[in-house]
Every structure is written in structure tokens, then in C-alpha cells.
Design an enzyme around this catalytic site. Structure first.
Site, short mmCIF file in Angstrom:
data_model
loop_
_atom_site.label_atom_id
_atom_site.label_comp_id
_atom_site.label_asym_id
_atom_site.label_seq_id
_atom_site.Cartn_x
_atom_site.Cartn_y
_atom_site.Cartn_z
N CYS A 163 27.42 3.82 101.10
CA CYS A 163 26.68 5.26 100.92
C CYS A 163 25.87 5.20 102.44
CB CYS A 163 26.00 5.21 99.66
SG CYS A 163 24.82 6.47 99.30
N ASP A 180 36.08 12.00 97.34
CA ASP A 180 34.54 12.00 97.42
C ASP A 180 34.10 13.39 97.68
OD1 ASP A 180 32.01 11.63 98.60
OD2 ASP A 180 32.57 9.64 99.36
N HIS A 210 33.24 9.16 95.75
CA HIS A 210 31.92 8.54 96.53
C HIS A 210 31.33 7.45 95.29
CE1 HIS A 210 28.88 8.45 99.68
NE2 HIS A 210 28.14 8.20 98.61
#
Length: 219
Positions: free
Chosen positions: A115, A162, A189
């Protein structure tokens, strides 16, 4: 003790989670998501430690306040994004370099992040010479820095679904960096975090296998 103290080049003191054998020949900086060095990141560290790596995960949110650990609800996401926005990239890199310097002397050093940490991993590879290999997972800020030149081998992982990293960004990175090993998975994600609703076990297992093979080759 797993928690240690580091001092960055600008004098900032921060905490970090340490795991693994301190005489290891291979070592990793693990870079957090926007949720702090929480239980998930500590577990990530322990998994790499079980593979024989010395590992340090610096608490990047210490720039804002000590001991910040978040969960994965909508409010946590909003808070994490707000906290991240308060910390300049250059200072985050100083904290990462402090972690790298605290790894066992003589060990070959890699960096892996998730991330926000995926983007920080890219910066570690392009804006420093501290690492011999870098593996970034779903780093949303990489596209904006796609033209920077890596100083070590880099491997990147993205999820096709994502919502925060469009595939146009991924393809732009691929076009700008033909020398980078780039993988796309079916999930979204955070597919590698087993505490998030977006976790996809098969995607995580494959990405982790590739990450370990990549580090085994380059460290």
C-alpha cells in the site's frame, strides 16, 4: 525485545519492530500500509523472519505521534490517509534508511512494502542506494514517480480490481520501466492482507512466493 528505537538522519527518533536472526546474511526493511506497524505488519515481519531474514519495520507514523495502529474499517482508512498526508516523502525515506542502517552489518539488504509502503519501497529503490532488491505491493504513488531510475532490481505487484490504482497506471509503469518485474493479480487493493475483506489467499500465496524467490536471487 521486538520493539527498538531508531534515529533518522534529521534527528527524529522513531520506534520499529524487529524480528529474525540478528546474524542473518539477508535482511529486509518492511514498510507499513497506511495503518501503522499493526498486527498485520508484525505478522508479515515474522513470516519473513521464519524464512531466515533479519527484519525491521519502522513506525512511519511516529512523525505524527507515537504508537499509532489502525484497523481496516472506513474510519481507519480515512485516518490513515490523513496521517500519511502529513508526512513528506523525504522524511519517510529518512526513516526507512535509519531502519536499513540498523539491520545486521554485512547483510545484503532488501526492502518490501505494501500500500503506502509499496510506494515508499519504490522511493527506496530510486532515491537511495541502500538496497540490493525491492519488492513493492500495490503502491498507489508509483505511477507518479514511474520515470525515476531504480538503483537495484525491482519487482512490483498489483491487483487488476484495485479501485485506487487503475490498470492504466499499471500499464504506464510497465511502459516506463521495461526492466522492472511487474505482476498483476485478479484481486483488488490489499489482496495480500489477511485481515482485510479484499484478501485473496491464492493471490497472496503467489505474490509471496515470487517475492521470496526474487529476494533469494538478488540478496
Amino acid at each position: 525485545m521486538p520493539t527498538i528505537s531508531l534515529t533518522a538522519a534529521d534527528g527524529h527518533r522513531l520506534t520499529a519492530y524487529r524480528a529474525g536472526p540478528q546474524n542473518a546474511g539477508r535482511a529486509l526493511v518492511v514498510v507499513q500500509e497506511i495503518f501503522g506497524v499493526n498486527r498485520h505488519i508484525r505478522n508479515v515481519c515474522e513470516r519473513f523472519a521464519a524464512e531466515g531474514y533479519a527484519v525491521i519495520a519502522p513506525a512511519l507514523f511516529d512523525r505524527v505521534g507515537p504508537g499509532i495502529e489502525l484497523g481496516y474499517e472506513a474510519a481507519d482508512v480515512a485516518q490513515g490517509r490523513e496521517l500519511r498526508g502529513k508526512i513528506p516523502d523525504g522524511l519517510t525515506l529518512l526513516d526507512v534508511l535509519a531502519a536499513a542502517a540498523a539491520l545486521p552489518r554485512g547483510a545484503k539488504r532488501g526492502i518490501v512494502g505494501y500500500c503506502w509502503g509499496g510506494t515508499v519501497t519504490w522511493h527506496g529503490a530510486t532515491r537511495s542506494s541502500a538496497f540490493s532488491a525491492a519488492s513493492g505491493w500495490y503502491g498507489g504513488g508509483i505511477a507518479a514517480a514511474k520515470d525515476e531510475t531504480p538503483r537495484c532490481p525491482v519487482q512490483l505487484h498489483f491487483g487488476e480490481q484495485d479501485a485506487s490504482i487503475p490498470m492504466t497506471d499499471v500499464e504506464a509503469i510497465r511502459a516506463a520501466q521495461p526492466g522492472v518485474e511487474l505482476h498483476v493479480y485478479g484481486g483488488g487493493h490489499g489482496f495480500g492482507c489477511d485481515e482485510r475483506g479484499s484478501y485473496v489467499e491464492a493471490d497472496y500465496a503467489l505474490a509471496q512466493k515470487r517475492t521470496l524467490e526474487f529476494f533469494a536471487k538478488h540478496l
